[in-house]
Design a protein around this motif. Structure first.
Motif, mmCIF file in Angstrom:
data_model
loop_
_atom_site.group_PDB
_atom_site.id
_atom_site.type_symbol
_atom_site.label_atom_id
_atom_site.label_comp_id
_atom_site.label_asym_id
_atom_site.label_seq_id
_atom_site.Cartn_x
_atom_site.Cartn_y
_atom_site.Cartn_z
ATOM 1 N N ALA A 227 0.831 -1.208 0.000
ATOM 2 C CA ALA A 227 0.000 0.000 0.000
ATOM 3 C C ALA A 227 0.865 1.257 0.000
ATOM 4 O O ALA A 227 0.585 2.221 -0.725
ATOM 5 C CB ALA A 227 -0.942 -0.003 1.200
ATOM 6 N N TYR A 228 1.925 1.261 0.821
ATOM 7 C CA TYR A 228 2.830 2.421 0.841
ATOM 8 C C TYR A 228 3.488 2.602 -0.531
ATOM 9 O O TYR A 228 3.614 3.727 -1.032
ATOM 10 C CB TYR A 228 3.912 2.243 1.901
ATOM 11 C CG TYR A 228 3.415 2.187 3.319
ATOM 12 C CD1 TYR A 228 2.293 2.910 3.721
ATOM 13 C CD2 TYR A 228 4.051 1.397 4.269
ATOM 14 C CE1 TYR A 228 1.838 2.849 5.027
ATOM 15 C CE2 TYR A 228 3.595 1.340 5.583
ATOM 16 C CZ TYR A 228 2.489 2.058 5.955
ATOM 17 O OH TYR A 228 2.026 2.000 7.245
ATOM 18 N N GLY A 229 3.908 1.491 -1.127
ATOM 19 C CA GLY A 229 4.544 1.558 -2.442
ATOM 20 C C GLY A 229 3.604 2.088 -3.506
ATOM 21 O O GLY A 229 4.015 2.874 -4.374
ATOM 22 N N ARG A 230 2.342 1.684 -3.457
ATOM 23 C CA ARG A 230 1.382 2.182 -4.446
ATOM 24 C C ARG A 230 1.222 3.698 -4.348
ATOM 25 O O ARG A 230 1.176 4.399 -5.364
ATOM 26 C CB ARG A 230 0.026 1.496 -4.250
ATOM 27 C CG ARG A 230 -0.015 0.062 -4.737
ATOM 28 C CD ARG A 230 -1.397 -0.546 -4.531
ATOM 29 N NE ARG A 230 -1.475 -1.861 -5.136
ATOM 30 C CZ ARG A 230 -2.577 -2.608 -5.165
ATOM 31 N NH1 ARG A 230 -3.694 -2.158 -4.603
ATOM 32 N NH2 ARG A 230 -2.565 -3.797 -5.748
ATOM 33 N N ILE A 250 13.806 1.850 -7.173
ATOM 34 C CA ILE A 250 13.519 0.421 -7.316
ATOM 35 C C ILE A 250 14.820 -0.382 -7.329
ATOM 36 O O ILE A 250 14.917 -1.459 -6.720
ATOM 37 C CB ILE A 250 12.687 0.164 -8.590
ATOM 38 C CG1 ILE A 250 11.277 0.744 -8.397
ATOM 39 C CG2 ILE A 250 12.619 -1.323 -8.905
ATOM 40 C CD1 ILE A 250 10.415 0.652 -9.624
ATOM 41 N N ALA A 251 15.840 0.132 -8.013
ATOM 42 C CA ALA A 251 17.128 -0.574 -8.061
ATOM 43 C C ALA A 251 17.727 -0.697 -6.653
ATOM 44 O O ALA A 251 18.231 -1.763 -6.265
ATOM 45 C CB ALA A 251 18.084 0.158 -8.989
ATOM 46 N N LEU A 271 9.287 -8.129 1.932
ATOM 47 C CA LEU A 271 8.797 -6.765 2.101
ATOM 48 C C LEU A 271 9.327 -5.853 1.002
ATOM 49 O O LEU A 271 8.594 -4.979 0.511
ATOM 50 C CB LEU A 271 9.206 -6.235 3.470
ATOM 51 C CG LEU A 271 8.544 -6.912 4.678
ATOM 52 C CD1 LEU A 271 9.080 -6.318 5.972
ATOM 53 C CD2 LEU A 271 7.020 -6.784 4.620
ATOM 54 N N ARG A 272 10.556 -6.046 0.589
ATOM 55 C CA ARG A 272 11.114 -5.202 -0.465
ATOM 56 C C ARG A 272 10.494 -5.519 -1.819
ATOM 57 O O ARG A 272 10.259 -4.613 -2.630
ATOM 58 C CB ARG A 272 12.635 -5.332 -0.479
ATOM 59 C CG ARG A 272 13.255 -4.556 0.678
ATOM 60 C CD ARG A 272 14.646 -4.987 1.056
ATOM 61 N NE ARG A 272 15.169 -4.142 2.124
ATOM 62 C CZ ARG A 272 14.856 -4.295 3.425
ATOM 63 N NH1 ARG A 272 14.036 -5.277 3.795
ATOM 64 N NH2 ARG A 272 15.365 -3.480 4.327
ATOM 65 N N ALA A 276 8.345 -2.804 -4.105
ATOM 66 C CA ALA A 276 8.629 -2.565 -5.521
ATOM 67 C C ALA A 276 7.407 -2.851 -6.381
ATOM 68 O O ALA A 276 7.094 -2.087 -7.314
ATOM 69 C CB ALA A 276 9.812 -3.426 -5.965
ATOM 70 N N ASN A 277 6.687 -3.926 -6.088
ATOM 71 C CA ASN A 277 5.472 -4.233 -6.843
ATOM 72 C C ASN A 277 4.435 -3.125 -6.669
ATOM 73 O O ASN A 277 3.745 -2.736 -7.623
ATOM 74 C CB ASN A 277 4.885 -5.567 -6.389
ATOM 75 C CG ASN A 277 5.673 -6.760 -6.903
ATOM 76 O OD1 ASN A 277 6.412 -6.640 -7.881
ATOM 77 N ND2 ASN A 277 5.517 -7.898 -6.256
ATOM 78 N N GLY A 278 4.309 -2.634 -5.442
ATOM 79 C CA GLY A 278 3.365 -1.546 -5.200
ATOM 80 C C GLY A 278 3.739 -0.294 -5.962
ATOM 81 O O GLY A 278 2.874 0.378 -6.540
ATOM 82 N N VAL A 279 5.030 0.046 -5.981
ATOM 83 C CA VAL A 279 5.482 1.238 -6.690
ATOM 84 C C VAL A 279 5.159 1.131 -8.177
ATOM 85 O O VAL A 279 4.631 2.073 -8.789
ATOM 86 C CB VAL A 279 6.997 1.445 -6.484
ATOM 87 C CG1 VAL A 279 7.536 2.533 -7.413
ATOM 88 C CG2 VAL A 279 7.285 1.817 -5.039
ATOM 89 N N LEU A 280 5.463 -0.007 -8.766
ATOM 90 C CA LEU A 280 5.201 -0.185 -10.195
ATOM 91 C C LEU A 280 3.708 -0.096 -10.498
ATOM 92 O O LEU A 280 3.302 0.497 -11.503
ATOM 93 C CB LEU A 280 5.770 -1.530 -10.660
ATOM 94 C CG LEU A 280 7.296 -1.619 -10.671
ATOM 95 C CD1 LEU A 280 7.750 -3.050 -10.949
ATOM 96 C CD2 LEU A 280 7.891 -0.668 -11.709
#
Length: 294
Positions: A227-230, A250-251, A271-272, A276-280
């Motif tokens: 959720a935070y990543g999204r 992401i890298a 968790l990482r 990353a999935n959330g960010v994308l």
């Protein structure tokens, strides 16, 4: 009442949105009850069933408390509270933080000494003094480039009139009717900067917060991390950060995930990957139309 016993004018509004918590909220109110400066008000925006907090609030007759109600949604509740705020400045403590006795005094003195600032921020720490989230280590002007490490909602203090002109985007944040359950405070600050507001990060301004790693099952922690990543990914796209910025983030996270795997920290790696999935996902959504609702 003697003239010198009259209540001090309200300079700071502390806007607390709460749902489902009694003991943590009581801890926060106890900490506010012993502040060295008393010229503040507390607005509690209650999203619980009727009467849920009555007994808790009645324990603090010395505090100037406005008890309001709101439908679910953190950003919606903050906007309800902002409309009722009367202080010159506003802060947004969550219901699971608590203040050192001098926080209100420090906030007001910092604004007094820095009259050209519209916003100040600080750090959330645990009882041992460790940062609860990744933050800058030195004082800094708040900019687009450092904003994600220069304060979170608990440590934002802003001029009330500026805050009321912005409001929070009700399409972002916990309880919003969207996939983006975070990022509302950074969006709020980015829009303030876009209006020409001046903000400064003060790492010595600290507020206590329970550790994020609260013993929850790894699946729940991964869900929150996603959720935070999204929210992060959505904001990066909304505010047109250059692609190298997000690729670098992401890298860096991927390298940390690989290190976790190599050292047997499978929870850390999960968790990482979740982040990353959330960010994308958030980045891929472009700029959905989530207008600020007044």
């Amino acid at each position: 009442m003697m003239a010198n016993d009259a209540p001090q004018a309200v300079l700071l509004t502390l806007l607390v949105c709460t749902l489902g918590r009694v003991k943590p909220l009581e801890r926060l109110l106890r900490s506010l009850n012993v502040q060295t400066r008393k010229n503040f008000e507390v607005i509690i925006v209650d999203q619980n069933p009727e009467g849920f907090l009555d007994a808790t609030i009645q324990k603090f007759p010395a505090l100037r408390i406005k008890h309001l109600r709101s439908r679910p949604g953190l950003s919606r509740a903050r906007n309800v509270g902002l409309a009722a705020s009367s202080g010159r400045y506003v802060g947004f403590p969550d219901d699971d933080v608590w203040y050192r006795p001098t926080v209100v005094e420090e906030v007001l003195d910092t604004f007094r000494r820095n009259s050209k600032l519209n916003i100040i921020t600080g750090r959330s720490i645990d009882l041992e003094g460790h940062d609860v989230t990744v933050m800058l280590t030195e004082e800094a002007l708040i900019t687009r480039e450092n904003i994600f490490e220069a304060g979170n909602s608990n440590t934002i203090f802003i001029e009330r009139m500026l805050a009321q002109s912005l409001n929070f985007d009700e399409g972002l944040g916990l309880g919003a009717a969207s996939d983006f359950q975070s990022g509302e405070e950074t969006d709020f600050l980015l829009r303030a900067l876009g209006k020409g507001a001046a903000g400064w990060y003060f790492p010595e301004l600290t507020i206590y917060h329970d550790p994020i790693d609260d013993g929850a099952p790894i699946a729940e922690r991964a869900r929150r991390t996603t959720a935070y990543g999204r929210g992060f990914g959505y904001l990066i796209r909304k505010y047109r950060y250059p692609p190298p910025y997000i690729l670098g983030k992401i890298a860096k996270t991927s390298l940390r995930g690989a290190w976790c795997l190599a050292t047997g920290d499978f929870a850390g790696a999960r968790l990482r990957i979740a982040w990353a999935n959330g960010v994308l996902y958030g980045y891929s959504r472009g700029r959905p139309a989530f207008p600020v609702q007044k």
